[in-house]
Design an enzyme around this catalytic site. Structure first.
Site, short mmCIF file in Angstrom:
data_model
loop_
_atom_site.label_atom_id
_atom_site.label_comp_id
_atom_site.label_asym_id
_atom_site.label_seq_id
_atom_site.Cartn_x
_atom_site.Cartn_y
_atom_site.Cartn_z
N SER A 20 0.84 -1.19 0.00
CA SER A 20 0.00 0.00 0.00
C SER A 20 0.88 1.24 0.00
O SER A 20 2.03 1.20 0.42
CB SER A 20 -0.90 0.01 1.24
OG SER A 20 -1.63 1.22 1.33
N HIS A 21 0.30 2.33 -0.42
CA HIS A 21 1.01 3.61 -0.34
C HIS A 21 1.17 4.06 1.11
O HIS A 21 1.98 4.93 1.39
CB HIS A 21 0.27 4.68 -1.14
CG HIS A 21 0.49 4.56 -2.61
ND1 HIS A 21 -0.07 3.56 -3.37
CD2 HIS A 21 1.23 5.30 -3.44
CE1 HIS A 21 0.31 3.71 -4.62
NE2 HIS A 21 1.11 4.76 -4.70
#
Length: 126
Positions: free
Chosen positions: A8-9
């Site tokens: 994920s970012h």
């Protein structure tokens, strides 16, 4: 057992998704990777490659990603790593839970675990 890598970012988002999936399949190797090298929002191919190594129990790793550049960096990491890994085209939370539950089964393979993750695309929430 097939491992799972959540990319994920946001490191917090990745960790939260892994936390939820671990409630359903605590024996599965679940690894979270998120954020850029400075701790901000983003992704890092080297960190993803390290996560692949960590998640691999010898039967490969299914990678679930949140957004565009996470996909690009995950693809790059898979190419760089010696780990057998595939990306799943699935919603990251629902796909991770589906894949984790499937991977906990004795007959799970890399391909069947990816398929389980991708089955989450059609799940209705209402």
């Amino acid at each position: 057992m097939v491992g799972l890598l959540v990319v994920s970012h946001s490191g917090k988002a990745a960790a939260g998704i892994v936390e939820i999936a671990a409630e359903m399949a605590s024996d599965v190797s679940l690894v979270a990777v998120g954020g850029d090298p400075d701790g901000g929002i983003g992704t890092d191919a080297d960190a993803i490659a390290a996560g692949l190594d960590e998640a691999d129990d010898g039967e490969g790793v299914v990678v679930l990603v949140d957004l565009g550049s996470a996909t690009m960096n995950a693809e790059l990491a898979v190419e760089m790593a010696e780990t057998d890994a595939v990306l799943a085209d699935a919603p990251v939370l629902e796909g991770t839970v589906n894949a984790a539950v499937h991977a906990a089964g004795s007959k799970a393979t890399l391909d069947s675990t990816r398929d389980a993750a991708e089955e989450a695309r059609g799940m209705s929430k209402l």
